[in-house]
Enzyme design. Structure first.
Site, PDB file in Angstrom:
ATOM      1  N   LYS A  24     -55.819 -11.798 -31.154  1.00  0.00           N
ATOM      2  CA  LYS A  24     -55.702 -10.334 -31.211  1.00  0.00           C
ATOM      3  C   LYS A  24     -56.871  -9.721 -31.963  1.00  0.00           C
ATOM      4  O   LYS A  24     -57.391  -8.672 -31.584  1.00  0.00           O
ATOM      5  CB  LYS A  24     -54.368  -9.964 -31.857  1.00  0.00           C
ATOM      6  CG  LYS A  24     -54.398  -8.904 -32.923  1.00  0.00           C
ATOM      7  CD  LYS A  24     -53.071  -8.706 -33.591  1.00  0.00           C
ATOM      8  CE  LYS A  24     -53.175  -8.326 -35.043  1.00  0.00           C
ATOM      9  NZ  LYS A  24     -53.706  -7.000 -35.309  1.00  0.00           N
ATOM     10  N   ARG A  95     -54.881  -0.050 -37.246  1.00  0.00           N
ATOM     11  CA  ARG A  95     -56.110   0.017 -38.024  1.00  0.00           C
ATOM     12  C   ARG A  95     -57.343  -0.191 -37.130  1.00  0.00           C
ATOM     13  O   ARG A  95     -58.429   0.305 -37.425  1.00  0.00           O
ATOM     14  CB  ARG A  95     -56.066  -1.060 -39.118  1.00  0.00           C
ATOM     15  CG  ARG A  95     -57.286  -1.076 -40.009  1.00  0.00           C
ATOM     16  CD  ARG A  95     -57.152  -2.083 -41.135  1.00  0.00           C
ATOM     17  NE  ARG A  95     -58.432  -2.358 -41.767  1.00  0.00           N
ATOM     18  CZ  ARG A  95     -59.026  -1.552 -42.637  1.00  0.00           C
ATOM     19  NH1 ARG A  95     -58.450  -0.412 -42.968  1.00  0.00           N
ATOM     20  NH2 ARG A  95     -60.187  -1.871 -43.170  1.00  0.00           N
ATOM     21  N   ASP A 119     -51.089  -2.357 -40.865  1.00  0.00           N
ATOM     22  CA  ASP A 119     -50.142  -2.972 -41.796  1.00  0.00           C
ATOM     23  C   ASP A 119     -50.263  -2.402 -43.199  1.00  0.00           C
ATOM     24  O   ASP A 119     -51.362  -2.096 -43.665  1.00  0.00           O
ATOM     25  CB  ASP A 119     -50.393  -4.488 -41.889  1.00  0.00           C
ATOM     26  CG  ASP A 119     -49.846  -5.231 -40.688  1.00  0.00           C
ATOM     27  OD1 ASP A 119     -48.917  -4.702 -40.056  1.00  0.00           O
ATOM     28  OD2 ASP A 119     -50.337  -6.317 -40.384  1.00  0.00           O
TER      29      ASP A 119
END
Length: 431
Positions: A24, A95, A119
């Site tokens: 990812k 983000r 996060d």
């Protein structure tokens, strides 16, 4: 969108082979960097998770076409793009929205970014990004938005004030578009940074020093089209090693990208978990000692994260859960983020013997019998760690806010159920 809950029946041994998803943290910067070229780009092995879906929406919002051509194949064509105001709601979800700064600045000469989300694992400063952009010739102003402008990016000798992964990626993309040569020093060198660099080379960029902390970029190359496959996610591989260990299960992790697993394997060996390499597969046998190795002289050992190529911060949550099932005492030292340790209270409620010393350090004493409980997933990696704890616990656990897990792990419930796990997703996934 309805919140997602996992109901997990613990105590089942798993068996079989599993392939990790694409990384990812490589897919996100590569999707963003596809905006650098006006030619078509085809990406394979893209993890179909919430974060990539959100970034694809953002890419479309600036005028590029982005279409899924299969489960994990993504076609992007940024023939014409505009530096439109990016959707603050989409940016707040991930983000990685900050990764659009480099390519949009290069193609459009300006970009206005709302504050990125992601996060909640501690303060994640953006200063390093802006210092790098300024050294490459951009001006940065920050109000309720972050506005960047550059009439033309110019190569420079750039020293990053910390080896930030996303700042390295943004600087690398901008340097590829800059005129002249850029020296990028104190750069992050994680596998996903290397993957981005290799993708840029596939487009036609000229980059030296990939995998080191100093990269030399000969900028303003003519960029063309490319087909590129994302490399396997070493963090998912580490999560699967921990899963095999805590459930005492034999697992074969196929196409695991073994060249990037040395520090991860070493970290697990400290916990008494030894993996075997078979070509590009990793085999986790079920007959592990699960005995924590004392330091020389019988001292209490320490497992700490550091920038690559040391043990990665994203695996610290997984290692903590794994240590609860190992015999001995170990100090876990999380250096990178000051809020990542706060999920251990949930493990303690399940029966783990952990002393949280401060925001960065925890002492784990094992083995402990975990009991099923109702817990909440605070972030991607802690969520996956809670899933490991639930799978090895006695009884049934409920994991709320499992949306967080699905931001980083593709269809993890289905893939683990295929190995023998008992995970029920509520609501059921649409086909």
């Amino acid at each position: 969108m309805a919140p997602i809950q996992y109901i997990v029946e613990g105590g089942h041994r798993l068996k079989g082979a599993i392939e990790p998803s694409g990384n990812k943290n490589a897919a996100l910067p590569i999707i963003a960097a596809a905006l650098l070229t006006e030619h078509p780009v085809t990406l394979d092995n893209v993890p179909r998770i919430r974060d990539t879906e959100t970034l694809v929406e953002l890419v479309r919002s600036v005028g590029a076409s982005a279409e899924w051509r299969g489960r994990n194949r993504l076609a992007i064509h940024a023939k014409e793009i505009r530096a439109a105001d990016l959707d603050p709601d989409l940016c707040a979800r991930i983000r990685a929205s900050i990764l659009l700064a480099g390519p949009l600045l290069a193609r459009c000469g300006e970009v206005a970014l709302p504050p990125p989300g992601g996060d909640v694992i501690g303060r994640r400063r953006l200063d390093t990004h802006f210092l790098a952009f300024e050294q490459l010739g951009a001006t940065v102003t920050a109000t309720d938005k972050i506005e960047l402008r550059a009439s033309g990016l110019k190569g420079a000798d750039v020293f990053l004030d910390e080896p930030s992964v996303t700042a390295t990626e943004n600087a690398l993309v901008a340097a590829v578009a800059a005129h002249g040569t850029t020296y990028l020093r104190n750069a992050a060198s994680e596998p996903h940074v290397q993957d981005l660099a290799h993708f840029l080379v596939a487009l036609g960029a000229n980059i030296e020093g990939i995998g080191t902390n100093t990269m030399v970029i000969h900028g303003a190359s003519t960029l063309g089209q490319a087909s590129y496959a994302i490399q396997p996610d070493h963090i998912e591989v580490g999560s699967l090693i921990g899963l095999a260990a805590v459930t005492r299960s034999p697992l074969r992790i196929v196409r695991a990208g073994t060249e990037h697993l040395r520090s991860i394997r070493m970290g697990f060996e400290r916990l008494g978990i030894v993996c075997e390499v078979a070509g590009d597969d990793l085999i986790v046998p079920s007959d592990q000692t699960m005995k924590i190795k004392d330091d020389f002289g019988g001292h209490v050992p320490k497992l700490e994260d550091q920038p690559w190529p040391a043990f990665p911060a994203d695996l610290m949550s997984i290692a903590i859960v794994t240590a609860t099932q190992c015999e001995g005492v170990i100090l876990m030292f999380e250096k990178m983020f000051e809020s990542r340790m706060f999920f251990v209270d949930k493990l303690i409620s399940m029966g783990a013997r952990i002393v949280l010393c401060d925001p960065h350090r925890a002492i784990v004493s094992g083995p402990s019998r975990l009991r099923g409980a109702r817990v909440v997933s605070p972030d991607i990696r802690a969520g996956m760690a809670m899933l490991l704890a639930a799978l090895c616990a006695e009884g049934t656990s409920k994991i709320d806010n499992a949306d967080q897990i699905e931001r980083g792990y593709e269809r993890i419930d289905e893939r683990l159920n295929a190995l023998g796990a008992k995970i029920t997703r509520v609501p059921e996934r649409g086909r």
